[in-house]
Design a protein around this motif. Sequence first.
Motif, mmCIF file in Angstrom:
data_model
loop_
_atom_site.group_PDB
_atom_site.id
_atom_site.type_symbol
_atom_site.label_atom_id
_atom_site.label_comp_id
_atom_site.label_asym_id
_atom_site.label_seq_id
_atom_site.Cartn_x
_atom_site.Cartn_y
_atom_site.Cartn_z
ATOM 1 N N SER A 14 0.828 -1.200 0.000
ATOM 2 C CA SER A 14 0.000 0.000 0.000
ATOM 3 C C SER A 14 0.863 1.251 0.000
ATOM 4 N N ASN A 15 1.895 1.252 0.821
ATOM 5 C CA ASN A 15 2.785 2.404 0.910
ATOM 6 C C ASN A 15 3.556 2.624 -0.392
ATOM 7 N N SER A 16 3.992 1.526 -1.015
ATOM 8 C CA SER A 16 4.744 1.633 -2.265
ATOM 9 C C SER A 16 3.869 2.184 -3.385
ATOM 10 N N TYR A 17 2.638 1.689 -3.477
ATOM 11 C CA TYR A 17 1.729 2.212 -4.501
ATOM 12 C C TYR A 17 1.377 3.670 -4.227
ATOM 13 N N TRP A 18 1.256 4.035 -2.966
ATOM 14 C CA TRP A 18 1.024 5.437 -2.607
ATOM 15 C C TRP A 18 2.173 6.293 -3.147
ATOM 16 N N GLY A 19 3.398 5.840 -2.915
ATOM 17 C CA GLY A 19 4.559 6.584 -3.389
ATOM 18 C C GLY A 19 4.603 6.713 -4.901
ATOM 19 N N ALA A 20 3.985 5.748 -5.587
ATOM 20 C CA ALA A 20 3.937 5.782 -7.053
ATOM 21 C C ALA A 20 2.690 6.499 -7.561
ATOM 22 N N SER A 21 1.920 7.096 -6.650
ATOM 23 C CA SER A 21 0.661 7.793 -6.971
ATOM 24 C C SER A 21 -0.366 6.869 -7.617
ATOM 25 N N ASP A 22 -0.251 5.578 -7.332
ATOM 26 C CA ASP A 22 -1.264 4.604 -7.765
ATOM 27 C C ASP A 22 -2.208 4.410 -6.587
ATOM 28 N N PHE A 23 -3.136 5.350 -6.443
ATOM 29 C CA PHE A 23 -3.967 5.369 -5.245
ATOM 30 C C PHE A 23 -5.015 4.260 -5.230
ATOM 31 N N THR A 24 -5.383 3.774 -6.391
ATOM 32 C CA THR A 24 -6.338 2.664 -6.444
ATOM 33 C C THR A 24 -5.766 1.433 -5.749
ATOM 34 N N ASN A 25 -4.528 1.078 -6.095
ATOM 35 C CA ASN A 25 -3.901 -0.082 -5.462
ATOM 36 C C ASN A 25 -3.482 0.214 -4.027
ATOM 37 N N SER A 26 -3.113 1.456 -3.750
ATOM 38 C CA SER A 26 -2.778 1.820 -2.378
ATOM 39 C C SER A 26 -3.968 1.582 -1.459
ATOM 40 N N GLU A 27 -5.142 2.003 -1.897
ATOM 41 C CA GLU A 27 -6.349 1.792 -1.097
ATOM 42 C C GLU A 27 -6.709 0.312 -1.020
ATOM 43 N N LEU A 28 -6.551 -0.398 -2.132
ATOM 44 C CA LEU A 28 -6.875 -1.822 -2.175
ATOM 45 C C LEU A 28 -6.121 -2.590 -1.104
ATOM 46 N N TYR A 29 -4.791 -2.403 -1.047
ATOM 47 C CA TYR A 29 -3.991 -3.156 -0.077
ATOM 48 C C TYR A 29 -4.168 -2.626 1.341
ATOM 49 N N ALA A 30 -4.473 -1.337 1.480
ATOM 50 C CA ALA A 30 -4.753 -0.794 2.812
ATOM 51 C C ALA A 30 -6.013 -1.433 3.391
ATOM 52 N N LYS A 31 -7.026 -1.593 2.577
ATOM 53 C CA LYS A 31 -8.268 -2.222 3.047
ATOM 54 C C LYS A 31 -8.034 -3.685 3.408
ATOM 55 N N GLN A 32 -7.223 -4.379 2.594
ATOM 56 C CA GLN A 32 -6.908 -5.773 2.918
ATOM 57 C C GLN A 32 -6.159 -5.863 4.244
ATOM 58 N N ALA A 33 -5.233 -4.937 4.443
ATOM 59 C CA ALA A 33 -4.454 -4.936 5.681
ATOM 60 C C ALA A 33 -5.352 -4.688 6.888
ATOM 61 N N LEU A 34 -6.312 -3.777 6.746
ATOM 62 C CA LEU A 34 -7.243 -3.521 7.846
ATOM 63 C C LEU A 34 -8.004 -4.783 8.234
ATOM 64 N N GLN A 35 -8.419 -5.554 7.248
ATOM 65 C CA GLN A 35 -9.124 -6.802 7.530
ATOM 66 C C GLN A 35 -8.229 -7.784 8.276
ATOM 67 N N VAL A 36 -6.960 -7.822 7.882
ATOM 68 C CA VAL A 36 -6.036 -8.769 8.508
ATOM 69 C C VAL A 36 -5.732 -8.388 9.957
ATOM 70 N N THR A 37 -5.784 -7.088 10.281
ATOM 71 C CA THR A 37 -5.525 -6.682 11.668
ATOM 72 C C THR A 37 -6.530 -7.293 12.630
ATOM 73 N N GLU A 38 -7.679 -7.689 12.130
ATOM 74 C CA GLU A 38 -8.708 -8.279 12.998
ATOM 75 C C GLU A 38 -8.442 -9.748 13.301
ATOM 76 N N ILE A 39 -7.588 -10.389 12.510
ATOM 77 C CA ILE A 39 -7.337 -11.825 12.701
ATOM 78 C C ILE A 39 -5.861 -12.138 12.929
ATOM 79 N N ALA A 40 -4.997 -11.130 12.822
ATOM 80 C CA ALA A 40 -3.557 -11.365 12.968
ATOM 81 C C ALA A 40 -3.231 -11.866 14.370
ATOM 82 N N LYS A 41 -2.289 -12.810 14.442
ATOM 83 C CA LYS A 41 -1.889 -13.393 15.719
ATOM 84 C C LYS A 41 -0.627 -12.727 16.243
#
Length: 327
Positions: A178-205
């Motif tokens: 997400s951070n790398s795509y943000w740096g490349a101004s590819d905000f669509t993919n930046s948001e995509l992976y940020a949302k996936q990461a948010l979901q994983v924070t709920e189940i991460a061990k």
Amino acid sequence: MRAAVLGIVIAFISSSLMENVLGSQESTTYAEEYELYQKAEVETDKAKQRVLLIQFVTTYKESALDLNISYLYGLSYAQIRKQRQWEQLASVAENFLRHRPNDSASIRAATEAYQHLGNSHKLIEFGSKLYNDSPSSDIAYLITRAYQSLNDDINFRKWGQRIIQHDPNNLEVLVELSNSYWGASDFTNSELYAKQALQVTEIAKKPDAQSIREWNAQLDRVRGFCYRAIAETAYTGKNTNKARDNFETSLRYDDHNDFTYYRLGLIYWGTRRTDEAVISLAKAVALNGTNVMKAQYELDRLYISLHGNTKGLRTIIHQARTELNPR
């Protein structure tokens, strides 16, 4: 975070290879081949054995005994690994690969050696071959890190995506993508992976090495980043309300990020919430991060537009700093 030691995924060629029928398709030189193979097989000195095996693959470009030769040569890597002689391991592996370029055990050995030696270019060269032969998250991870060390963002993202294909819950890589795509101004993919990461924070061990307090703090930093990435995507898309909501949510998890305060200051100013804009920009300045100069410039402009001068700003910034770091 996960260890990146290739030894986790290294395995010797199975001894079941020895069950192959020797010389199932005899060549005209098979008798000589088998004699040299037997000589190598009974040699107990590993260095001398490797000399004989290299003699074999140099002399015979292709042989029905190749699997057995590869097995014997692969066994000789064990002692070198144990002694952690990584330069020797790389040299020995590449010596065999000059004659048998597709030998899996030697490709593994070379990849492991160059990973320990920190040679990113060589790690990528052999690791890519290893991945093509046996795709796995661990190998993709090593290659991803190698490209990252070379500041090759395009290939970093390419291989990071492969990690997620194998391991969709890899929180570390999701955030970095997400951070790398943000740096490349590819905000669509930046948001995509940020949302996936948010979901994983709920189940991460929680890793065993971390305390619950440290783990929760780490998750909050991740959530703060993810909402910030989603907010920035909305901001660049001129969706001000969504941007404001997500930047404000980001502050609930990470209230010491200067970029968040800077963006909120601009958003509040644009919606005529000038008092909140002054406070937000003052906090961005007080944090003295990478956006301090931009925040100071905008704060000065805003304050002058409201009061005609900047005389009261020092006090406001001091109050912001106190609020951010209460005693």
